[in-house]
Design a protein around this motif. Structure first.
Motif, PDB file in Angstrom:
ATOM      1  N   ARG A  45     -32.799   7.505   8.694  1.00 13.16           N
ATOM      2  CA  ARG A  45     -33.005   8.867   8.177  1.00 13.16           C
ATOM      3  C   ARG A  45     -31.689   9.663   8.174  1.00 13.16           C
ATOM      4  NH1 ARG A  45     -37.480   7.343  10.831  1.00 13.16           N
ATOM      5  NH2 ARG A  45     -36.680   7.999  12.859  1.00 13.16           N
ATOM      6  N   ILE A  46     -30.921   9.558   9.232  1.00 11.34           N
ATOM      7  CA  ILE A  46     -29.646  10.300   9.292  1.00 11.34           C
ATOM      8  C   ILE A  46     -28.704   9.809   8.183  1.00 11.34           C
ATOM      9  CG2 ILE A  46     -27.574  10.785  10.679  1.00 11.34           C
ATOM     10  CD1 ILE A  46     -29.761  12.084  12.124  1.00 11.34           C
ATOM     11  N   ILE A  49     -29.809  11.135   4.866  1.00 10.24           N
ATOM     12  CA  ILE A  49     -29.475  12.560   4.722  1.00 10.24           C
ATOM     13  C   ILE A  49     -28.017  12.707   4.290  1.00 10.24           C
ATOM     14  CG2 ILE A  49     -29.018  14.671   6.072  1.00 10.24           C
ATOM     15  CD1 ILE A  49     -31.587  13.969   7.682  1.00 10.24           C
ATOM     16  N   ALA A 105     -34.836  11.951   2.803  1.00  9.32           N
ATOM     17  CA  ALA A 105     -33.643  12.800   2.620  1.00  9.32           C
ATOM     18  C   ALA A 105     -33.819  13.783   1.464  1.00  9.32           C
ATOM     19  CB  ALA A 105     -32.424  11.912   2.399  1.00  9.32           C
ATOM     20  N   PHE A 108     -35.856  16.509   2.730  1.00 12.17           N
ATOM     21  CA  PHE A 108     -35.042  17.267   3.696  1.00 12.17           C
ATOM     22  C   PHE A 108     -34.196  18.328   2.995  1.00 12.17           C
ATOM     23  CE2 PHE A 108     -31.037  17.644   6.171  1.00 12.17           C
ATOM     24  CZ  PHE A 108     -31.526  18.000   7.420  1.00 12.17           C
ATOM     25  N   GLN A 205     -35.115  19.957  12.241  1.00 12.55           N
ATOM     26  CA  GLN A 205     -35.832  18.768  11.761  1.00 12.55           C
ATOM     27  C   GLN A 205     -35.125  17.463  12.111  1.00 12.55           C
ATOM     28  OE1 GLN A 205     -36.898  18.860   7.494  1.00 12.55           O
ATOM     29  NE2 GLN A 205     -36.657  21.059   7.667  1.00 12.55           N
ATOM     30  N   VAL A 206     -33.804  17.520  12.203  1.00 10.42           N
ATOM     31  CA  VAL A 206     -33.023  16.299  12.383  1.00 10.42           C
ATOM     32  C   VAL A 206     -32.649  16.073  13.858  1.00 10.42           C
ATOM     33  CG1 VAL A 206     -30.644  17.135  12.105  1.00 10.42           C
ATOM     34  CG2 VAL A 206     -31.344  15.014  10.994  1.00 10.42           C
ATOM     35  N   ASP A 209     -33.763  12.705  15.794  1.00 14.11           N
ATOM     36  CA  ASP A 209     -33.033  11.510  15.327  1.00 14.11           C
ATOM     37  C   ASP A 209     -31.566  11.590  15.726  1.00 14.11           C
ATOM     38  OD1 ASP A 209     -35.147  10.123  14.169  1.00 14.11           O
ATOM     39  OD2 ASP A 209     -34.959  11.192  12.261  1.00 14.11           O
ATOM     40  N   ALA A 210     -30.971  12.773  15.600  1.00 17.04           N
ATOM     41  CA  ALA A 210     -29.554  12.930  15.939  1.00 17.04           C
ATOM     42  C   ALA A 210     -29.325  12.604  17.411  1.00 17.04           C
ATOM     43  CB  ALA A 210     -29.095  14.352  15.628  1.00 17.04           C
ATOM     44  N   LYS A 217     -28.400  18.548  19.759  1.00 17.87           N
ATOM     45  CA  LYS A 217     -28.683  19.696  18.891  1.00 17.87           C
ATOM     46  C   LYS A 217     -27.823  20.915  19.228  1.00 17.87           C
ATOM     47  CE  LYS A 217     -32.538  22.743  17.902  1.00 17.87           C
ATOM     48  NZ  LYS A 217     -33.959  23.003  18.211  1.00 17.87           N
TER      49      LYS A 217
END
Ligand code: FE2
Ligand code: FE2
Length: 251
Positions: A45-46, A49, A105, A108, A205-206, A209-210, A217
């Motif tokens: 997902r990252i 994006i 993405a 997103f 939202q990310v 995963d980050a 964050k």
């Protein structure tokens, strides 16, 4: 491990990408397991994006060129750099054996994408520059700088090259807004009010995963707010205006 980062100047593309010199213990910072299923799942997902962000950046610079024909050639060069970034990050995913989740993405980015398209159709150059060249570039610069510290060696090298270009793009937007500040300030404030909270919610939202990628964050938000406020300062806004604009991220 926490260590305070030196405040980077947005003026120069030669600004240090990472703060290792001021924080030597970070040299041995623990890295995630790039081969774990959890890492690959979050990376799908990252990475998507980032790829989508670079693709939209390309399209956005081409679009801004239609509003400022005299700068279209220059903007096309920026757009071409974004395509190169997109290919670089696509290679990063392949290198780890990860399939990017592109539909995630696109969703997103959909709100910011929609706002950019609306501004474009109304000929609002200021809003287009704020969304792409300031908000998105500052977001990219801060996230890439955080990522460089915890990336796999292949992605680290690519991201270090990319982030230098993003400073050029940010500076480009800053220069345009600075030269037109007298006539674009109201639109700039309005566009900030609408779009800064979207960036904030994208970060929320990310965040999960980050964090799997060891990108926290709080650090992402802090780096972004420093980059964004530095940029507003370069554009020529005063401290009171900048503080008022930054509040939109927390309200
Ligand atoms: Fe880029
Ligand atoms: Fe860029």
């Amino acid at each position: 491990m926490n260590c305070s980062m030196p405040k980077r100047s947005m003026q120069t593309i030669d600004a240090p990408a990472i703060g290792l010199i001021d924080c030597p213990e970070q040299v041995s910072q623990e890295l995630p397991d790039f081969t774990s299923e959890a890492y690959k799942d979050a990376y799908s997902r990252i990475n998507a994006i980032v790829i989508e962000g670079e693709k939209e950046a390309h399209d956005n610079y081409i679009s801004i060129g239609t509003l400022i024909p005299v700068q279209a050639e220059e903007l096309k060069k920026l757009a071409q750099m974004e395509m190169k970034h997109m290919r670089g990050f696509t290679a990063c995913g392949k290198n780890l054996g990860v399939q990017a989740d592109m539909s995630f993405a696109q969703k997103f980015f959909s709100q910011l994408h929609g706002n950019f398209q609306n501004a474009l159709s109304e000929g609002k150059i200021t809003t287009c520059f704020l969304i792409q060249a300031i908000l998105i570039e500052a977001f990219a610069i801060s996230a890439y700088n955080v990522y460089i510290r915890v990336a796999d060696p292949f992605a680290k090298k690519i991201t270090e090259g990319v982030v230098k270009d993003e400073y050029i793009h940010l500076n480009y937007g800053q220069e345009w807004l600075k030269s037109n500040l007298a006539s674009c300030k109201d639109e700039l404030m309005e566009a900030n009010k609408i779009n800064l909270p979207i960036i904030r919610s994208m970060l929320d939202q990310v965040a999960e995963d980050a964090s799997v990628l060891y990108m926290e964050k709080e650090e992402l938000m802090e780096e972004f707010m420093i980059a964004y406020q530095d940029s507003l300062n370069e554009i020529g806004l005063n401290n009171r205006d900048i503080a008022r604009m930054a509040l939109a991220a927390v309200i």
